[in-house]
Design an enzyme around this catalytic site. Structure first.
Site, mmCIF file in Angstrom:
data_model
loop_
_atom_site.group_PDB
_atom_site.id
_atom_site.type_symbol
_atom_site.label_atom_id
_atom_site.label_comp_id
_atom_site.label_asym_id
_atom_site.label_seq_id
_atom_site.Cartn_x
_atom_site.Cartn_y
_atom_site.Cartn_z
ATOM 1 N N GLY A 99 -4.007 -5.049 12.569
ATOM 2 C CA GLY A 99 -4.974 -5.984 12.018
ATOM 3 C C GLY A 99 -5.274 -5.825 10.542
ATOM 4 O O GLY A 99 -5.880 -6.712 9.944
ATOM 5 N N LYS A 155 4.938 6.710 20.314
ATOM 6 C CA LYS A 155 3.774 5.842 20.176
ATOM 7 C C LYS A 155 3.761 4.955 21.415
ATOM 8 O O LYS A 155 4.668 4.142 21.628
ATOM 9 C CB LYS A 155 3.843 4.993 18.915
ATOM 10 C CG LYS A 155 2.593 4.127 18.754
ATOM 11 C CD LYS A 155 2.765 3.049 17.713
ATOM 12 C CE LYS A 155 1.527 2.144 17.732
ATOM 13 N NZ LYS A 155 1.752 0.898 16.988
#
Length: 263
Positions: free
Chosen positions: A187, A99
């Site tokens: 988020g 990632k």
């Protein structure tokens, strides 16, 4: 079983990917991971203590026979740092998956688009399976697909903020144009926001802080699992069209008129 998340030819049992940072205890992390049903877990390689072979790290608490460990480059501020940590992650885990995060701004933690694209191109050329974390930028998402990334991972809002998805329209465009899985990352604060992402057509979500810092991480992990499943099912079922006016749910044509009762 036919509707599984597939990335770079590999299938996963869940569309919920979990991060491993910010948990109060390792027991919280392990039990939350189990409750989530996830098949993929990200680990920040830079934050592991690799100098002391006798010191246990997060990697020692995870069952590698059950979960795929996805090394990430969290904490890297430049392309050069990210390339180094990606290679270190491959050495530590034996996985060529990464990632990719390149985040130079310590206050808002927004990823650097130019450095991310350059790093992704280099890593792909070296045989890595790259999952890049990006702002919700449709142009950048397209460019990352073109250089061979296995996914694109647009943020919903600032990392760890719990503000939900502020980038709905941009993510919709990314999904519309995507030829690789789209993973909404960062988020999300509650399961309904994960469900919203899947309802929009995202292939998966990545969640860390919302679970790790919940009052009850295990219960929250369970709730996120259910939210992801509900969102995916809603997407597959197909929502009704939005209308400007009301539409009666009971038939209004050919309905017998009520007969007045006798006096």
């Amino acid at each position: 079983m036919e509707d599984q998340l597939t990335i770079a030819g590999k299938t996963f049992p869940s569309r919920l990917i979990l991060g491993t940072g910010k948990y109060r205890t390792m027991d919280d992390m392990v039990h939350a991971v189990e409750a989530s049903g996830t098949g993929m877990i990200t680990v920040a390689i830079r934050r592991l203590d690799l100098d002391n072979p006798n010191e246990k790290t997060i990697l020692d608490y995870l069952d590698w026979n059950v979960y795929d460990v996805l090394p990430n480059t969290a904490g890297c501020q430049t392309m050069e740092e990210a390339l180094f940590i990606a290679k270190l992650g491959r050495s530590v885990t034996g996985s060529n998956w990464v990632k990719l995060e390149v985040i130079p701004d310590p206050k808002y933690l927004f990823p650097d688009p130019a450095q991310t694209l350059k790093a992704a191109e280099q890593l792909v050329s070296e045989g890595f399976v790259v999952l890049p974390y990006i702002h919700a930028d449709p142009v950048l998402a397209h460019q990352l697909q073109e250089v061979g990334c296995a996914t694109v991972m647009p943020l919903g809002s600032a990392i760890g903020s719990g503000q939900g998805i502020h980038t709905v329209e941009e993510i919709r465009i990314i999904i519309e144009q995507a030829r690789v899985p789209v993973v909404v990352d960062a988020g999300l604060g509650v399961p309904s926001e994960a469900s919203q992402a899947l309802e929009m057509g995202a292939d998966a979500v990545l969640v860390n802080t919302a679970i790790a810092q919940a009052h009850d991480p295990v219960l929250m992990a369970t709730a996120f699992r259910q939210g992801v499943e509900a969102g995916r099912n809603a997407f597959l079922a197909g929502r009704i069209s939005r209308r400007l006016y009301a539409s009666a749910s009971s038939p209004t044509q050919d309905v017998p008129q009520p007969v007045a009762p006798p006096d």
